[in-house]
Design an enzyme around this catalytic site. Structure first.
Site, PDB file in Angstrom:
ATOM      1  N   THR A 108      37.136  40.267  42.526  1.00 24.47           N
ATOM      2  CA  THR A 108      38.180  39.256  42.704  1.00 24.47           C
ATOM      3  C   THR A 108      38.749  39.292  44.117  1.00 24.47           C
ATOM      4  OG1 THR A 108      38.741  39.390  40.371  1.00 24.47           O
ATOM      5  CG2 THR A 108      40.405  38.463  41.820  1.00 24.47           C
ATOM      6  N   GLU A 130      38.275  39.784  33.964  1.00 24.29           N
ATOM      7  CA  GLU A 130      36.900  39.621  33.465  1.00 24.29           C
ATOM      8  C   GLU A 130      36.632  38.196  32.994  1.00 24.29           C
ATOM      9  OE1 GLU A 130      34.748  41.808  34.166  1.00 24.29           O
ATOM     10  OE2 GLU A 130      36.391  42.997  34.936  1.00 24.29           O
TER      11      GLU A 130
END
Length: 660
Positions: A139, A421
């Site tokens: 991320t 996720e």
């Protein structure tokens, strides 16, 4: 023992111990899990003060210390089995999260899935022993779930046979990885691979970020903690900025894709092979949703059996609040959901390992459905559990707001799973892509298999969504099999509606991408219906495997409650599709209330079967012995504010009172 809880346990219709064996998988697994739990709970090295009364820095220090002890103890006790490692890790920090968690849940699995034999030999043993402490840096500040938008680059230099990693923009700074801020010395970094002037998309690289021995950041690395969050106080979620940071060519994970010394790119057999880690983690998260909701239900139901309040009949003693139908209606459907998710989590774990073995032998046929199913169920179970945990907290009244209840900690530590996720809405849309492809296959005359095989039953001549009202069904609301069929019809109907609406938008808009966006609400609803069907189906099928008649009876009641409550909450779908009639919906609502009464006498035994020790729950309200009020008072006395009779801040008030 609180007399109310003793009476509840004495009146149970089944033996909770036998149900615990079913949840664990076998009596032997229960025995071994408890053995590992007792290793930790009886070990003075794992004892620590109540983290609720510590600062964030203190909580982080305790977590790091206990993580280091954990690794030493696992070696000492010879714990190597993956399930046993998971049990050990869950217990050593009790209800809190650990800074080295991503080393075990992401770094090592990615290395196992995507690393060559040589790469595993180089890094695996060291990462298991925490000489190498890894995290997973995917991320970025500007992009999360949209992986193709990630901006970090890894440019290959054939002269030195190195990759040069860069964070070219502020939005490309890696942001959020757990353990990155202060703990990890390595990261698996997802970056856009550039070689010979061409970008080949995202690939994984093992990147040293701190010097082993001094723990200082390496040249070209800017790394730190992102600051306080809603929860996760024990984890140093971090940022990582790279400026011309060089790593050897061999640090690219090359089990599938490769870059040769001269810079030639060798593409993988299938791009889907890199899904491995994501699919593994998402399948694992389904079980985590079950565990978190099971904990919340245990606390709320035990407390509701101990708490007496108000009156049902004037002049009579105050009843247990669990006797109020409204309290049962809040909690028992969640209890049924927790059991449903327990069985779905076990199924996903088994399915992942089975399909992963096939992938190892080159069989990728089931990977698309596994990817779709893990994405959808990750979203479906985490959304449901997240809402359910908060409902359990509110069902405990004012005391549920206190950290002593354990519920705020369960909530803040679980709620990130709705966004990490894969953000849940995006996950549902990934499932929808698979559903639309499956629908198109059926529409073109091909058969589909697996959990979407119900689409084969769609009559090919049906064109308009409103014509779906021709299902030949009569639902028996007391039959799990019949209710599974009803959920199947609902899923098929909503998949078809989404497909038809998507086709209309494509014709009207001329752009598949715009059409997809304008149909996305329908697509998410189709995915939710598909996942709901899968859960009902798996719960129903689990009943057939239960040998003990008493346990089968109580689980059957839970299965019926889960299925019927879901129908009552989505009655419009079943009515619009003529799957059920209005009188049947009325019967459903009545049957739900009857099931609440039926489950009432077994509620405490059902949460006991989850077999959470008090220290695992971390809750004064959910104590096994039910002695809530005495311990609530003792817990409050430990507040740091109570260390002095008069707090030092009184000096600010004293001057105001001197004039009186």
């Amino acid at each position: 023992m609180n007399p109310d809880l003793r009476r509840e346990r004495d009146s149970a219709s089944f033996n909770p111990e036998l149900l615990t064996h079913i949840l664990d998988g076998s009596p032997e697994k229960t025995r071994r899990r408890r053995e590992i739990e007792n290793m930790i709970l009886n070990d003075p090295d794992f004892q620590h003060e109540d983290l609720n009364f510590l600062t964030r820095s203190q909580r982080y220090e305790v977590a790091v210390r206990k993580s280091a002890i954990m690794v030493k103890k696992m070696r000492e006790f010879g714990i190597a089995d993956p399930d046993e490692i998971m049990w050990f890790k869950k217990l050593h920090l009790v209800n809190f999260v650990e800074p080295v968690g991503l080393n075990y849940s992401m770094f090592i699995p990615t290395l196992l899935n995507q690393g060559t034999t040589a790469q595993k030999e180089k890094w695996l043993l060291s990462s298991k022993g925490l000489q190498i402490i890894g995290t997973y840096a995917q991320t970025e500040m500007g992009h999360g779930t949209h992986l193709r938008g990630l901006e970090t680059t890894a440019t290959y230099d054939p002269e030195t046979q190195e990759f040069i990693l860069n964070s070219p923009t502020v939005t490309s700074i890696k942001w959020w990885p757990g353990g990155l801020g202060k703990t990890s010395n390595h990261a698996i970094v997802l970056a856009q691979l550039i070689t010979k002037g061409k970008c080949y998309g995202l690939h994984a690289f093992i990147v040293p970020i701190r010097e082993i021995g001094t723990h200082k950041p390496l040249p070209g690395i800017t790394v730190g903690d992102i600051g306080p969050k809603f929860g996760y106080d024990e984890i140093d979620n971090g940022y990582l900025k790279m400026d011309n940071h060089r790593i050897p060519r061999e640090n690219m994970l090359m089990k599938y894709a490769q870059v040769k010394p001269d810079g030639t790119y060798v593409k993988p057999l299938s791009n889907k092979l890199t899904y491995g880690t994501m699919v593994f983690v998402r399948s694992f998260l389904v079980g985590e949703a079950a565990r978190a909701l099971s904990k919340a239900c245990t606390i709320a139901i035990r407390y509701s059996a101990v708490r007496h309040q108000s009156e049902i009949k004037p002049g009579e003693p105050e009843p247990q609040i669990l006797d109020f139908q409204t309290q049962q209606y809040k909690l028992f459907p969640l209890l049924a959901t927790a059991y449903a998710f327990q069985f779905v989590g076990a199924y996903m774990k088994e399915t992942y390992h089975r399909i992963n073995e096939g992938i190892g032998q080159g069989d990728l046929s089931e990977l698309p459905e596994l990817h779709a199913l893990t994405a959808g169920l990750k979203a479906f179970t985490s959304w449901t559990a997240n809402t359910g945990i908060e409902a359990c907290r509110m069902a405990c009244g004012g005391h549920g707001y206190s950290h002593c209840s354990g519920l705020p900690n369960i909530y803040v530590n679980f709620t990130p799973s709705c966004t990490f996720e894969g953000e849940n809405t995006v996950m549902m849309l990934q499932t929808a892509r698979f559903l639309m492809k499956s629908y198109d296959q059926v529409h073109s005359g091909k058969l589909v298999c697996g959990m979407v095989s119900y689409l084969n039953d769609l009559p090919s001549q049906r064109i308009q969504p409103q014509q779906v009202a021709v299902w030949p069904t009569m639902v028996d609301i007391n039959s799990p099999e019949s209710l599974t069929e009803a959920y199947k019809l609902r899923a098929a109907r909503l998949v078809e509606i989404a497909a038809k609406n998507l086709q209309k938008e494509v014709i009207h808009r001329k752009s598949k991408e715009v059409a997809w966006n304008l149909t996305s609400v329908d697509l998410v609803r189709a995915s939710e219906a598909h996942c709901h069907y899968v859960v009902v189906k798996l719960f129903s099928e689990k009943l057939l495997k239960i040998q003990d008649k008493a346990i089968q009876a109580v689980l059957r009641s839970l299965c019926l409650l889960y299925s019927l409550y879901g129908i009552s909450q989505n009655a419009g779908d079943f009515l619009q599709g003529s799957i059920m009639t209005e009188p049947q919906i009325t019967q459903v609502n009545q049957r739900v209330k009857e099931l609440l009464t039926l489950i009432r006498s077994d509620a405490v035994a059902l949460v006991d079967a989850f077999d959470f020790q008090d220290v695992t729950l971390g809750s004064v309200l959910g104590r096994y012995d039910g002695n809530v009020y005495e311990n609530l008072f003792e817990w409050a006395k430990n507040s740091p504010l109570n260390k002095a009779e008069v707090h030092e801040s009184y000096k600010h008030l004293k001057s105001l009172q001197s004039k009186l």
